[in-house]
Design a protein around this motif. Sequence first.
Motif, PDB file in Angstrom:
ATOM      1  N   ARG A  30       0.842  -1.194   0.000  1.00  0.00           N
ATOM      2  CA  ARG A  30       0.000   0.000   0.000  1.00  0.00           C
ATOM      3  C   ARG A  30       0.876   1.242   0.000  1.00  0.00           C
ATOM      4  NH1 ARG A  30      -5.515  -0.756   3.280  1.00  0.00           N
ATOM      5  NH2 ARG A  30      -5.899  -2.906   2.699  1.00  0.00           N
ATOM      6  N   PRO A  31       0.491   2.232  -0.825  1.00  0.00           N
ATOM      7  CA  PRO A  31       1.287   3.464  -0.834  1.00  0.00           C
ATOM      8  C   PRO A  31       1.055   4.265   0.439  1.00  0.00           C
ATOM      9  CG  PRO A  31      -0.636   3.695  -2.244  1.00  0.00           C
ATOM     10  CD  PRO A  31      -0.614   2.275  -1.750  1.00  0.00           C
ATOM     11  N   CYS A  32       2.111   4.855   0.952  1.00  0.00           N
ATOM     12  CA  CYS A  32       1.998   5.695   2.143  1.00  0.00           C
ATOM     13  C   CYS A  32       2.647   7.038   1.847  1.00  0.00           C
ATOM     14  CB  CYS A  32       2.701   5.062   3.342  1.00  0.00           C
ATOM     15  SG  CYS A  32       1.801   3.654   3.995  1.00  0.00           S
ATOM     16  N   THR A  33       2.065   8.084   2.425  1.00  0.00           N
ATOM     17  CA  THR A  33       2.621   9.427   2.245  1.00  0.00           C
ATOM     18  C   THR A  33       3.648   9.756   3.298  1.00  0.00           C
ATOM     19  OG1 THR A  33       0.784  10.352   3.488  1.00  0.00           O
ATOM     20  CG2 THR A  33       0.561  10.296   1.086  1.00  0.00           C
ATOM     21  N   GLY A  34       3.722   8.971   4.335  1.00  0.00           N
ATOM     22  CA  GLY A  34       4.685   9.203   5.403  1.00  0.00           C
ATOM     23  C   GLY A  34       4.528   8.125   6.449  1.00  0.00           C
ATOM     24  N   ALA A  35       5.434   8.086   7.400  1.00  0.00           N
ATOM     25  CA  ALA A  35       5.383   7.071   8.434  1.00  0.00           C
ATOM     26  C   ALA A  35       4.111   7.219   9.253  1.00  0.00           C
ATOM     27  CB  ALA A  35       6.605   7.172   9.334  1.00  0.00           C
ATOM     28  N   GLY A  36       3.274   6.203   9.268  1.00  0.00           N
ATOM     29  CA  GLY A  36       2.071   6.188  10.068  1.00  0.00           C
ATOM     30  C   GLY A  36       0.912   6.979   9.478  1.00  0.00           C
ATOM     31  N   THR A  37       1.080   7.531   8.286  1.00  0.00           N
ATOM     32  CA  THR A  37       0.027   8.337   7.671  1.00  0.00           C
ATOM     33  C   THR A  37      -0.648   7.529   6.565  1.00  0.00           C
ATOM     34  OG1 THR A  37       1.360  10.297   8.040  1.00  0.00           O
ATOM     35  CG2 THR A  37      -0.458  10.505   6.482  1.00  0.00           C
ATOM     36  N   PRO A  38      -1.976   7.439   6.598  1.00  0.00           N
ATOM     37  CA  PRO A  38      -2.653   6.691   5.538  1.00  0.00           C
ATOM     38  C   PRO A  38      -2.486   7.407   4.204  1.00  0.00           C
ATOM     39  CG  PRO A  38      -4.253   7.671   7.050  1.00  0.00           C
ATOM     40  CD  PRO A  38      -2.901   7.973   7.582  1.00  0.00           C
ATOM     41  N   PRO A  39      -2.564   6.662   3.099  1.00  0.00           N
ATOM     42  CA  PRO A  39      -2.393   7.280   1.794  1.00  0.00           C
ATOM     43  C   PRO A  39      -3.506   8.285   1.527  1.00  0.00           C
ATOM     44  CG  PRO A  39      -3.159   5.024   1.570  1.00  0.00           C
ATOM     45  CD  PRO A  39      -2.857   5.245   3.016  1.00  0.00           C
ATOM     46  N   GLY A  40      -3.168   9.348   0.827  1.00  0.00           N
ATOM     47  CA  GLY A  40      -4.142  10.360   0.471  1.00  0.00           C
ATOM     48  C   GLY A  40      -4.949   9.940  -0.737  1.00  0.00           C
ATOM     49  N   ARG A  41      -5.959  10.730  -1.036  1.00  0.00           N
ATOM     50  CA  ARG A  41      -6.828  10.432  -2.183  1.00  0.00           C
ATOM     51  C   ARG A  41      -6.038  10.394  -3.487  1.00  0.00           C
ATOM     52  NH1 ARG A  41     -12.618  11.228  -1.439  1.00  0.00           N
ATOM     53  NH2 ARG A  41     -12.967  11.762   0.728  1.00  0.00           N
ATOM     54  N   LEU A  44      -4.231   7.104  -3.756  1.00  0.00           N
ATOM     55  CA  LEU A  44      -5.165   6.025  -4.064  1.00  0.00           C
ATOM     56  C   LEU A  44      -5.662   6.113  -5.508  1.00  0.00           C
ATOM     57  CD1 LEU A  44      -7.223   5.852  -0.750  1.00  0.00           C
ATOM     58  CD2 LEU A  44      -5.459   4.268  -1.549  1.00  0.00           C
ATOM     59  N   ALA A  45      -5.956   7.318  -5.964  1.00  0.00           N
ATOM     60  CA  ALA A  45      -6.415   7.500  -7.349  1.00  0.00           C
ATOM     61  C   ALA A  45      -5.320   7.069  -8.316  1.00  0.00           C
ATOM     62  CB  ALA A  45      -6.811   8.947  -7.594  1.00  0.00           C
ATOM     63  N   HIS A  46      -4.075   7.396  -8.022  1.00  0.00           N
ATOM     64  CA  HIS A  46      -2.955   6.998  -8.874  1.00  0.00           C
ATOM     65  C   HIS A  46      -2.811   5.473  -8.896  1.00  0.00           C
ATOM     66  CE1 HIS A  46       0.869   7.192 -10.935  1.00  0.00           C
ATOM     67  NE2 HIS A  46       1.417   6.469  -9.965  1.00  0.00           N
TER      68      HIS A  46
END
Length: 151
Positions: A30-41, A44-46
């Motif tokens: 799963r893509p993550c934007t940072g440590a412990g941060t869920p991926p942004g829209r 997810l769209a990408h």
Amino acid sequence: MDKTSPFLAPVADLGNGRNVPFSEGAHSTRPCTGAGTPPGREDLAHRISQLQEEIGQLHCAIDSHAVVDQAIGVVISLGGLTPDQGFDVLRTVSQHTNVKLRKVAEQIIAWAHDEQLDQDIRQALNTALHNAGAIRRTTFRAAHSAVQNGE
């Protein structure tokens, strides 16, 4: 960190048997934007766009596989070859004519349905069948003569 978030669902850490959130898991895809941060829209769209493109490519591959398999059937019936030899013949024709394998397969299938076969492909097919040790030479020669005569 929100442990109830669906983006942080636990996964098995194969190294030590413990469960870790996706954001911490080394095996996470799963893509993550940072440590412990869920991926942004946008992330997810990408990812959805990438997966849709991959699905489209897989559908094309399945279609190509079916066309190539049918052409292999034509080739093995002409030459009395094994399926592996039939594929080798198709590959050889493709390489010698500089035509994509799928296009060669499409032309051979069309030829089996009484359409014309490109002269370069016909010559390469005849040579490849001969080199593969086709055992039904009379059948192939008859078919080859019919194509040359436009029958």
